[in-house]
Scaffold this motif. Structure first.
Motif, PDB file in Angstrom:
ATOM      1  N   ASN A 120      38.477 -45.619 -88.730  1.00  0.00           N
ATOM      2  CA  ASN A 120      39.443 -44.571 -88.262  1.00  0.00           C
ATOM      3  C   ASN A 120      40.289 -44.418 -89.639  1.00  0.00           C
ATOM      4  OD1 ASN A 120      41.145 -42.963 -86.707  1.00  0.00           O
ATOM      5  ND2 ASN A 120      41.011 -44.461 -84.859  1.00  0.00           N
ATOM      6  N   PHE A 121      40.983 -43.412 -89.493  1.00  0.00           N
ATOM      7  CA  PHE A 121      41.839 -43.113 -90.903  1.00  0.00           C
ATOM      8  C   PHE A 121      42.974 -42.093 -90.064  1.00  0.00           C
ATOM      9  CE2 PHE A 121      39.221 -39.477 -90.459  1.00  0.00           C
ATOM     10  CZ  PHE A 121      39.933 -38.252 -90.950  1.00  0.00           C
ATOM     11  N   LYS A 122      44.099 -41.917 -90.856  1.00  0.00           N
ATOM     12  CA  LYS A 122      45.240 -40.909 -90.599  1.00  0.00           C
ATOM     13  C   LYS A 122      45.714 -40.382 -91.766  1.00  0.00           C
ATOM     14  CE  LYS A 122      45.855 -41.816 -85.551  1.00  0.00           C
ATOM     15  NZ  LYS A 122      45.139 -40.681 -85.204  1.00  0.00           N
ATOM     16  N   THR A 178      32.966 -50.576 -81.131  1.00  0.00           N
ATOM     17  CA  THR A 178      33.961 -49.836 -80.399  1.00  0.00           C
ATOM     18  C   THR A 178      35.075 -49.063 -81.367  1.00  0.00           C
ATOM     19  OG1 THR A 178      35.290 -51.387 -79.734  1.00  0.00           O
ATOM     20  CG2 THR A 178      33.638 -50.968 -78.307  1.00  0.00           C
ATOM     21  N   GLN A 179      35.471 -47.818 -81.076  1.00  0.00           N
ATOM     22  CA  GLN A 179      36.292 -47.291 -81.647  1.00  0.00           C
ATOM     23  C   GLN A 179      37.754 -47.861 -81.695  1.00  0.00           C
ATOM     24  OE1 GLN A 179      36.178 -45.072 -83.927  1.00  0.00           O
ATOM     25  NE2 GLN A 179      37.640 -43.601 -83.907  1.00  0.00           N
ATOM     26  N   GLN A 180      38.345 -48.141 -82.868  1.00  0.00           N
ATOM     27  CA  GLN A 180      39.848 -48.813 -82.790  1.00  0.00           C
ATOM     28  C   GLN A 180      40.779 -48.104 -83.295  1.00  0.00           C
ATOM     29  OE1 GLN A 180      39.384 -52.834 -84.535  1.00  0.00           O
ATOM     30  NE2 GLN A 180      37.085 -52.861 -83.953  1.00  0.00           N
ATOM     31  N   PRO A 181      42.093 -47.926 -83.009  1.00  0.00           N
ATOM     32  CA  PRO A 181      42.989 -47.318 -83.335  1.00  0.00           C
ATOM     33  C   PRO A 181      43.939 -48.185 -84.704  1.00  0.00           C
ATOM     34  CG  PRO A 181      43.835 -48.516 -81.531  1.00  0.00           C
ATOM     35  CD  PRO A 181      42.275 -48.749 -81.756  1.00  0.00           C
ATOM     36  N   LEU A 182      44.465 -47.318 -85.543  1.00  0.00           N
ATOM     37  CA  LEU A 182      45.403 -47.940 -86.607  1.00  0.00           C
ATOM     38  C   LEU A 182      46.458 -48.613 -85.776  1.00  0.00           C
ATOM     39  CD1 LEU A 182      44.988 -45.224 -89.449  1.00  0.00           C
ATOM     40  CD2 LEU A 182      44.537 -47.521 -89.699  1.00  0.00           C
ATOM     41  N   PRO A 183      47.135 -49.399 -86.588  1.00  0.00           N
ATOM     42  CA  PRO A 183      48.291 -49.967 -85.845  1.00  0.00           C
ATOM     43  C   PRO A 183      49.463 -48.905 -85.697  1.00  0.00           C
ATOM     44  CG  PRO A 183      47.657 -51.369 -87.448  1.00  0.00           C
ATOM     45  CD  PRO A 183      46.831 -50.442 -87.559  1.00  0.00           C
ATOM     46  N   GLY A 184      50.109 -49.121 -84.477  1.00  0.00           N
ATOM     47  CA  GLY A 184      51.043 -47.977 -84.049  1.00  0.00           C
ATOM     48  C   GLY A 184      50.382 -46.741 -83.415  1.00  0.00           C
ATOM     49  N   PHE A 185      49.226 -46.765 -83.390  1.00  0.00           N
ATOM     50  CA  PHE A 185      48.423 -45.636 -82.571  1.00  0.00           C
ATOM     51  C   PHE A 185      47.923 -45.972 -81.449  1.00  0.00           C
ATOM     52  CE2 PHE A 185      49.385 -44.201 -86.978  1.00  0.00           C
ATOM     53  CZ  PHE A 185      49.644 -42.798 -86.656  1.00  0.00           C
ATOM     54  N   GLU A 186      48.223 -47.182 -80.804  1.00  0.00           N
ATOM     55  CA  GLU A 186      47.199 -47.581 -79.805  1.00  0.00           C
ATOM     56  C   GLU A 186      47.381 -46.906 -78.499  1.00  0.00           C
ATOM     57  OE1 GLU A 186      48.313 -51.134 -82.605  1.00  0.00           O
ATOM     58  OE2 GLU A 186      49.429 -49.327 -81.530  1.00  0.00           O
ATOM     59  N   GLU A 187      48.690 -46.434 -78.215  1.00  0.00           N
ATOM     60  CA  GLU A 187      48.908 -45.528 -76.931  1.00  0.00           C
ATOM     61  C   GLU A 187      47.896 -44.253 -77.161  1.00  0.00           C
ATOM     62  OE1 GLU A 187      52.882 -45.354 -76.449  1.00  0.00           O
ATOM     63  OE2 GLU A 187      53.223 -47.400 -76.254  1.00  0.00           O
ATOM     64  N   ASP A 188      47.981 -43.495 -78.401  1.00  0.00           N
ATOM     65  CA  ASP A 188      47.241 -42.408 -78.546  1.00  0.00           C
ATOM     66  C   ASP A 188      45.837 -42.496 -78.167  1.00  0.00           C
ATOM     67  OD1 ASP A 188      49.938 -41.303 -79.244  1.00  0.00           O
ATOM     68  OD2 ASP A 188      49.335 -41.649 -81.387  1.00  0.00           O
ATOM     69  N   MET A 216      43.009 -30.454 -91.055  1.00  0.00           N
ATOM     70  CA  MET A 216      41.380 -30.651 -90.602  1.00  0.00           C
ATOM     71  C   MET A 216      41.507 -31.082 -89.101  1.00  0.00           C
ATOM     72  SD  MET A 216      39.143 -33.400 -92.705  1.00  0.00           S
ATOM     73  CE  MET A 216      39.663 -34.602 -91.394  1.00  0.00           C
ATOM     74  N   ALA A 217      40.832 -30.570 -88.323  1.00  0.00           N
ATOM     75  CA  ALA A 217      40.521 -31.087 -87.079  1.00  0.00           C
ATOM     76  C   ALA A 217      39.499 -31.974 -86.968  1.00  0.00           C
ATOM     77  CB  ALA A 217      39.874 -29.893 -86.259  1.00  0.00           C
ATOM     78  N   SER A 218      39.888 -33.324 -86.721  1.00  0.00           N
ATOM     79  CA  SER A 218      39.257 -34.585 -87.068  1.00  0.00           C
ATOM     80  C   SER A 218      38.619 -34.945 -85.743  1.00  0.00           C
ATOM     81  CB  SER A 218      39.851 -35.633 -87.662  1.00  0.00           C
ATOM     82  OG  SER A 218      39.157 -37.071 -87.532  1.00  0.00           O
ATOM     83  N   ILE A 219      37.206 -35.072 -85.831  1.00  0.00           N
ATOM     84  CA  ILE A 219      36.561 -35.728 -84.473  1.00  0.00           C
ATOM     85  C   ILE A 219      36.796 -37.216 -84.388  1.00  0.00           C
ATOM     86  CG2 ILE A 219      34.391 -36.052 -83.442  1.00  0.00           C
ATOM     87  CD1 ILE A 219      33.537 -33.128 -84.517  1.00  0.00           C
ATOM     88  N   LYS A 220      36.798 -37.660 -85.620  1.00  0.00           N
ATOM     89  CA  LYS A 220      36.825 -39.112 -85.571  1.00  0.00           C
ATOM     90  C   LYS A 220      38.331 -39.643 -85.217  1.00  0.00           C
ATOM     91  CE  LYS A 220      35.120 -41.562 -88.667  1.00  0.00           C
ATOM     92  NZ  LYS A 220      34.210 -42.250 -90.009  1.00  0.00           N
ATOM     93  N   THR A 221      39.363 -39.136 -85.459  1.00  0.00           N
ATOM     94  CA  THR A 221      40.829 -39.434 -85.222  1.00  0.00           C
ATOM     95  C   THR A 221      41.179 -38.803 -83.703  1.00  0.00           C
ATOM     96  OG1 THR A 221      41.759 -37.747 -86.301  1.00  0.00           O
ATOM     97  CG2 THR A 221      41.407 -39.730 -87.781  1.00  0.00           C
TER      98      THR A 221
END
Length: 275
Positions: A99-101, A263-273, A68-73
């Protein structure tokens, strides 16, 4: 009429390994760049897949695989099973989910018995800051005795890290007869373009922080084209600007509840992405 599917019987609940002497503390989540850290609870390894690295789904040969191509992630989410796919679609269009993954981590759990590894199906970052680790199952009968014990230890591992753990079953994810239809409806609009004038009007209504009827908002953004107005509202819901009750039939009188801008926030571990 709103028809809810019966929830499965939770006869096979997982054991409770909660230790009240061990408070939840996000500082337990130890990250290391040298690979030598050995926290007493275990370790969380981040999988950066979805176009960055090879997807990690290698299990569940009998399950339906999906991409699934996700716009949110901003990534291609890869998973297995109809329940996981439906939940990912809900996360994509749900304004309460920041956010989700899918399959984002590997937990290497070292406390409470023999060490083992566990890969959660989905991680969800809720708008209120909660992080939920989700195991998706078709029915409670899909959990055998050995897995129940492991999932009990996973729940305590996650709790001590300051996160939440849940098991979601297929019928619960589907919800009412209306939910699956509504999720597909909004999901199909998530990539539609909203004109600048339409977004300005929607933002002004959102800023009032007052619920608004569907037909009222549609009429404001598109006074002369009702079908286009409905399409814009669907896109605004899919983009997280308004909440709706996904278990109710959508119509002119449906109530839209504004979300709080954040603001959009990343899940822990995905900050650099997502930097």
């Amino acid at each position: 009429m709103r028809i809810l599917r019966p929830a499965p019987k939770r006869a096979q609940c997982i054991p409770d390994f909660r230790d009240e002497r061990e408070p939840a503390d996000s500082r337990r989540i130890v990250r290391s760049t040298d690979g030598l850290d050995t926290p007493p609870l275990g370790r969380i390894v981040t999988f950066r897949h979805g176009g960055i690295e090879r997807p990690v789904v290698t299990r569940g040969g009998l399950h339906l695989r999906f991409k699934m191509a996700s716009i949110k992630t901003g990534m291609t989410e890869v998973g297995e099973g109809r329940g996981e796919e439906l939940l990912a679609m809900q996360c994509e269009i749900d304004g309460s989910v920041l956010n989700f993954k899918c399959h984002p981590y590997r937990f290497e759990i070292a406390f409470g018995g023999a060490a083992f590894t566990y890969r959660p199906d989905i991680a969800i970052l809720h708008r209120d800051g909660r992080i939920e680790i989700v195991e998706v199952k078709r029915t409670p009968d899909d959990i055998d005795e050995d897995e129940r014990e492991k999932l009990g230890r996973v729940r305590e591992f996650v709790r001590r890290c300051g996160w939440e753990f849940s098991i979601r079953y297929l019928e619960e994810i589907r919800g009412s007869d209306e939910r699956e239809h509504n999720v597909a409806r909004f999901f199909g609009r998530r990539a539609n373009k909203v004109q600048r004038e339409e977004r300005v009007i929607a933002e002004a209504e959102r800023a009032k922080n007052v619920p608004i009827r569907w037909d009222r908002l549609a009429g404001l953004v598109s006074p002369y084209d009702a079908l286009h107005g409905d399409a814009v509202v669907e896109r605004l819901v899919a983009g997280g600007m308004f909440f709706v009750d996904l278990d109710s039939k959508m119509g002119p009188a449906s109530v839209l509840t504004p979300t709080t801008p954040t603001t959009q926030q990343p899940l822990p571990g995905f900050e650099e992405d997502e930097a």
